[in-house]
Design a protein around this motif. Structure first.
Motif, PDB file in Angstrom:
ATOM      1  N   UNK A  22       0.832  -1.209   0.000  1.00  0.00           N
ATOM      2  CA  UNK A  22       0.000   0.000   0.000  1.00  0.00           C
ATOM      3  C   UNK A  22       0.868   1.260   0.000  1.00  0.00           C
ATOM      4  N   UNK A  23       1.854   1.291   0.915  1.00  0.00           N
ATOM      5  CA  UNK A  23       2.658   2.510   0.996  1.00  0.00           C
ATOM      6  C   UNK A  23       3.593   2.663  -0.197  1.00  0.00           C
TER       7      UNK A  23
ATOM      8  N   UNK B  40       1.570   4.284  -2.784  1.00  0.00           N
ATOM      9  CA  UNK B  40       1.415   5.711  -2.484  1.00  0.00           C
ATOM     10  C   UNK B  40       2.659   6.471  -2.916  1.00  0.00           C
ATOM     11  N   UNK B  41       3.829   5.914  -2.579  1.00  0.00           N
ATOM     12  CA  UNK B  41       5.078   6.592  -2.937  1.00  0.00           C
ATOM     13  C   UNK B  41       5.262   6.638  -4.453  1.00  0.00           C
TER      14      UNK B  41
ATOM     15  N   UNK C 263       0.157   6.831  -6.377  1.00  0.00           N
ATOM     16  CA  UNK C 263      -1.283   6.555  -6.357  1.00  0.00           C
ATOM     17  C   UNK C 263      -1.900   7.204  -5.122  1.00  0.00           C
TER      18      UNK C 263
ATOM     19  N   UNK D  27       7.737  10.532   4.429  1.00  0.00           N
ATOM     20  CA  UNK D  27       7.783   9.076   4.260  1.00  0.00           C
ATOM     21  C   UNK D  27       7.857   8.740   2.769  1.00  0.00           C
ATOM     22  N   UNK D  28       7.046   9.417   1.967  1.00  0.00           N
ATOM     23  CA  UNK D  28       7.066   9.161   0.519  1.00  0.00           C
ATOM     24  C   UNK D  28       8.413   9.551  -0.089  1.00  0.00           C
TER      25      UNK D  28
ATOM     26  N   UNK E 163      10.946   6.885   0.770  1.00  0.00           N
ATOM     27  CA  UNK E 163      10.728   5.684  -0.046  1.00  0.00           C
ATOM     28  C   UNK E 163      11.262   5.887  -1.466  1.00  0.00           C
TER      29      UNK E 163
ATOM     30  N   UNK F  69       1.091  16.069  -1.925  1.00  0.00           N
ATOM     31  CA  UNK F  69       1.799  14.835  -2.254  1.00  0.00           C
ATOM     32  C   UNK F  69       2.061  14.717  -3.759  1.00  0.00           C
TER      33      UNK F  69
ATOM     34  N   UNK G 298      -4.986   1.848   7.255  1.00  0.00           N
ATOM     35  CA  UNK G 298      -5.064   1.942   5.796  1.00  0.00           C
ATOM     36  C   UNK G 298      -4.922   3.392   5.337  1.00  0.00           C
TER      37      UNK G 298
ATOM     38  N   UNK H  12      -1.274   4.309   5.614  1.00  0.00           N
ATOM     39  CA  UNK H  12      -0.481   3.600   4.605  1.00  0.00           C
ATOM     40  C   UNK H  12      -0.725   4.187   3.223  1.00  0.00           C
ATOM     41  N   UNK H  13      -1.997   4.510   2.942  1.00  0.00           N
ATOM     42  CA  UNK H  13      -2.331   5.049   1.628  1.00  0.00           C
ATOM     43  C   UNK H  13      -1.628   6.382   1.386  1.00  0.00           C
ATOM     44  N   UNK H  14      -1.267   7.051   2.475  1.00  0.00           N
ATOM     45  CA  UNK H  14      -0.545   8.319   2.297  1.00  0.00           C
ATOM     46  C   UNK H  14       0.959   8.092   2.251  1.00  0.00           C
ATOM     47  N   UNK H  15       1.366   6.808   2.271  1.00  0.00           N
ATOM     48  CA  UNK H  15       2.783   6.504   2.094  1.00  0.00           C
ATOM     49  C   UNK H  15       3.538   6.291   3.394  1.00  0.00           C
ATOM     50  N   UNK H  16       2.824   6.302   4.519  1.00  0.00           N
ATOM     51  CA  UNK H  16       3.490   6.111   5.804  1.00  0.00           C
ATOM     52  C   UNK H  16       3.603   4.612   6.071  1.00  0.00           C
ATOM     53  N   UNK H  17       4.802   4.146   6.422  1.00  0.00           N
ATOM     54  CA  UNK H  17       5.019   2.717   6.668  1.00  0.00           C
ATOM     55  C   UNK H  17       4.233   2.244   7.881  1.00  0.00           C
TER      56      UNK H  17
ATOM     57  N   UNK I  92       5.575   3.098  11.489  1.00  0.00           N
ATOM     58  CA  UNK I  92       5.477   4.531  11.729  1.00  0.00           C
ATOM     59  C   UNK I  92       4.007   4.919  11.932  1.00  0.00           C
TER      60      UNK I  92
END
Lengths: 252, 490
Positions: free
Chosen positions: A72-73, A76-77, A80, A105-106, A109, A162, B441, B444-449, B452
């Motif tokens: 998922x992450x 995002x990175x 999406x 975080x993005x 990554x 983002x 979710x 995570x969808x925003x890219x955070x592991x 974290x």
């Protein structure tokens, strides 16, 4: 940008998507319309990687890569972004902290440097002004006590910060009055660019008066049953989904 | 519910061994023979060159302890402790005479504290906090290694030194207050502590003085099979203020180690004591092997009118925690506060809470407890709020929130409320929740592991308590919250 082929997905043995095909080119805006229960939200969750769905057949290729290989992450990175229909509340976590955590975080990554606090603040200031978001709102807990309009504007703010490549807007118009809708639509339109694709999921045509799509698809019983230009949305507004509901019954 | 499923899988292979303070310092030690008897107590007392009354007090406590039984009401389980199989005194050999200044401290010890991130150099500042000066008393097993900023504090009349030193230099003050909040036979572990305690910090703030810096004591258990029994005594005289912080770590060892401390706080008229704890003792490994038994008695006495005692604790370590920092609200209009974050992971067991004893009129107390359980841990809040018959117009507000991560852990809330005066207003709120898959979710969808994301959500859950910590430590505590939960989700 995105190629979906013959996608079948189910939840707890119940089929939701039954052979969905969709191709979204770079820079294009596609609207997905359809009756309730046709699988619109499911599609958005599968694209972003929510784990409640079993993919039984088919493939999704995003920027040439197999999307199912990405977490998922990672998705995002890789650009999406899902604007949630019902944004989630996280008590005690300031919206500002969340924005910074997500952005950095993005960046990490993707192997980029973290943004410094001053650089981040400058960026936020720039993006909030355009969406008419007061800085006080970002000191509050994420989505806690936000009005419907504030929640949706916060989603669009995240999108603006983002800078994703593929934006999925899930019923972004739901719960918005006409002024709020206009504000949100302007925010989205500002983000349209030749490098950025969008999938706009909506039940009603009214959002598409503000965000003009390149293509419109009708989803029914888990697959695309009709595609056309923006005029298709007008036709649906006039005739409703009745004829597609019939297909759903046949399919079932 | 896939994220939860994954959490459960992770729990199976969880490694609590990420404990980063688990190293051992190799240093020659001066030890008392193993076991506990009157001779050992005499040995400790002689080592500390104590006055006769002190030895008598210790022996009195020991004799009473022999007649007592271990408490068994807490929701924790462990095999019987063999009190004869422990060392009750361990001191670095190089420290025979007690160090006079930083230059005289064994460099090996200085390196140990540097590794732990404890600033012992007076010019040192905590990472990222400009100009923050903190006086530190560093206690290594049974002795104090060094106390910093002593001279500067003395200018204000503030006494901050090891208790053994206070017994030599300020015997009257110690005798007047020691044991007046936690009496000898208060409970099994406090009686044991009274008999064998070897070190601790002593703080005295004179009337009207606002202590110019944070005081802190850093406890380190190093030696194997050694119990640490520290005794802290803090007195805030009329109209004074002090903020005090304690931190704790220990090496990773396979056997369980006992830490039975007693802390007594006394606030006289218009005085305020703020006591913060960041407890990060070694919690044991994934199977629950090893770790510290943290059996601690902490009590504050709001002895004077308008006094205030505030406890803040962040409990992330120890195999078993049994601790109830309490306030006796004796003075009229006095205020007691208890802010707690208790995080249990792996096989940890926590039974912790507070007691607010309202004796004076118009006394107020506030309890905010945040329990977070992960892994196969058990996390219990146990608290008592009581109003004496003559205590009119007392108020208490209690809020106990529990957060569960995964489905192998448990959370319990056991409040006791006794109001013997009809004007008391006691409120109790409690919630239990799980980190929702939707919240995870969304992050995570925003890219955070995932790790974290959990740390972010849990920090949000604890925010009200984290805000109570001195700023210099809030950032550390936030990180600690994240570290303690590492491995609790996929």
């Amino acid at each position: 940008m995105l190629v979906i082929e013959n996608l079948h997905a189910e939840v707890e043995g119940e089929p939701i998507l039954r052979g969905l095909n969709l191709e979204v080119g770079t820079g294009e805006v596609h609207a997905i319309m359809g009756p309730n229960g046709s699988g619109k939200s499911t599609l958005s969750y599968i694209l972003s990687g929510k784990e409640d769905y079993d993919i039984t057949q088919g493939s999704i290729t995003y920027k040439g890569d197999n999307l199912f290989d990405m977490s998922i992450d990672e998705r995002a990175a890789a650009g999406i972004f899902l604007a949630f229909q019902y944004p989630i509340e996280i008590p005690g976590v300031a919206a500002m902290t969340f924005l910074k955590t997500a952005l950095n975080a993005q960046r990490i990554t993707r192997g980029e440097d973290e943004l410094t606090t001053p650089a981040f603040m400058k960026l936020v200031k720039e993006k909030t002004a355009a969406l008419n978001i007061r800085p006080e709102m970002l000191r509050r807990s994420i989505n806690v006590g936000f009005s419907g309009g504030e929640k949706k504007r916060f989603e669009i703010l995240q999108m603006a910060l983002l800078e994703p490549s593929l934006c999925i807007l899930d019923e972004t118009d739901s719960g918005l009055d006409i002024d709020a809708l206009q504000l949100v639509a302007e925010g989205v339109n500002r983000l349209r660019s030749p490098e950025r694709s969008m999938i706009v999921i909506t039940h009603y045509q009214r959002l598409l008066n503000h965000i003009i799509p390149d293509r419109v698809h009708v989803l029914s019983a888990g697959k695309v049953v009709r595609s056309g230009g923006k005029e298709l949305a007008m036709e649906l507004e006039k005739n409703g989904y009745a004829e597609y509901e019939d297909q759903k019954i046949n399919a079932a | 519910m896939v994220a939860v499923k994954e959490t459960v899988e992770q729990v199976k292979e969880i490694e609590v061994d990420q404990y980063k303070y688990g190293f051992v310092t190799d240093i020659e030690m001066d030890m008392a023979p193993k076991g506990l008897n009157e001779e050992i107590i005499g040995f400790i007392s002689a080592k500390k060159n104590e006055p006769e009354w002190m030895l008598e007090w210790r022996l009195d406590a020991y004799r009473r302890w022999l007649t007592m039984t271990e408490p068994n009401w807490a929701k924790v389980g462990y095999p019987p402790i063999d009190f004869q199989d422990l060392y009750y005194y361990a001191a670095p050999k190089s420290d025979k005479e007690g160090p006079k200044s930083l230059d005289e401290v064994d460099p090996e010890l200085l390196r140990t504290y540097e590794k732990l991130g404890i600033p012992l150099q007076e010019q040192a500042v905590l990472a990222g906090v400009q100009g923050a000066r903190i006086a530190v008393d560093a206690i290594f097993d049974s002795v104090s290694v060094v106390t910093t900023f002593k001279e500067e504090l003395a200018k204000e009349g503030v006494i901050f030194c090891p208790l053994s030193e206070a017994l030599q230099d300020h015997p009257d003050l110690v005798r007047k207050y020691l044991g007046t909040v936690v009496p000898i036979s208060d409970n099994y572990y406090s009686a044991l502590n009274t008999a064998v305690f070897s070190e601790g910090s002593f703080v005295y703030i004179p009337p009207g003085v606002r202590c110019p810096m944070e005081l802190s004591t850093y406890f380190r258990i190093n030696e194997a099979q050694t119990g640490q029994f520290e005794r802290t005594l803090i007195i805030a005289d009329k109209g004074s203020y002090v903020s005090y912080l304690e931190g704790c770590t220990a090496p990773m060892r396979d056997e369980n180690q006992l830490h039975a401390a007693v802390v007594e706080l006394i606030a006289l008229e218009d005085a305020e004591i703020k006591y913060s704890t960041v407890q990060n003792w070694y919690p044991g490994d994934a199977e629950g092997k090893g770790g510290i038994y943290n059996f601690v008695t902490k009590r504050g006495d709001c002895r004077g009118k308008n006094s205030k005692i505030s406890w803040t604790q962040v409990e992330t370590g120890s195999a078993i925690t049994w601790k109830y920092p309490s306030c006796i609200l004796r003075g009229d209009n006095s205020i007691g506060e208890f802010y707690s974050i208790a995080i249990s992971n792996g096989m940890q067991q926590i039974d912790s809470g507070t007691k607010m004893i309202h004796l004076g009129k118009n006394t107020k107390s506030r309890i905010i407890s945040k329990g977070i359980s992960a892994g196969k841990s058990s996390n219990t809040y146990r608290g008592l709020v009581s109003a004496h018959r003559k205590a009119s117009n007392t108020r208490n507000f209690t809020q106990c929130d529990s957060l569960l991560i995964g489905d192998k852990c448990s959370a319990h809330t056991i409040p006791y409320i006794e109001a013997k005066n009809s004007s008391a207003v006691f409120e109790h709120e409690a919630t239990t929740s799980k980190i929702s898959d939707d919240q995870l979710f969304y992050c995570l969808q925003r890219g955070i592991g995932e790790e974290e994301a959990v740390a972010l959500i849990v920090n949000g859950f604890c925010k009200e308590v984290l805000q109570q910590l001195p700023m210099e430590f809030a950032v550390e505590a936030q990180k600690l919250v994240g570290i303690s939960l590492e491995g609790s989700v996929g």
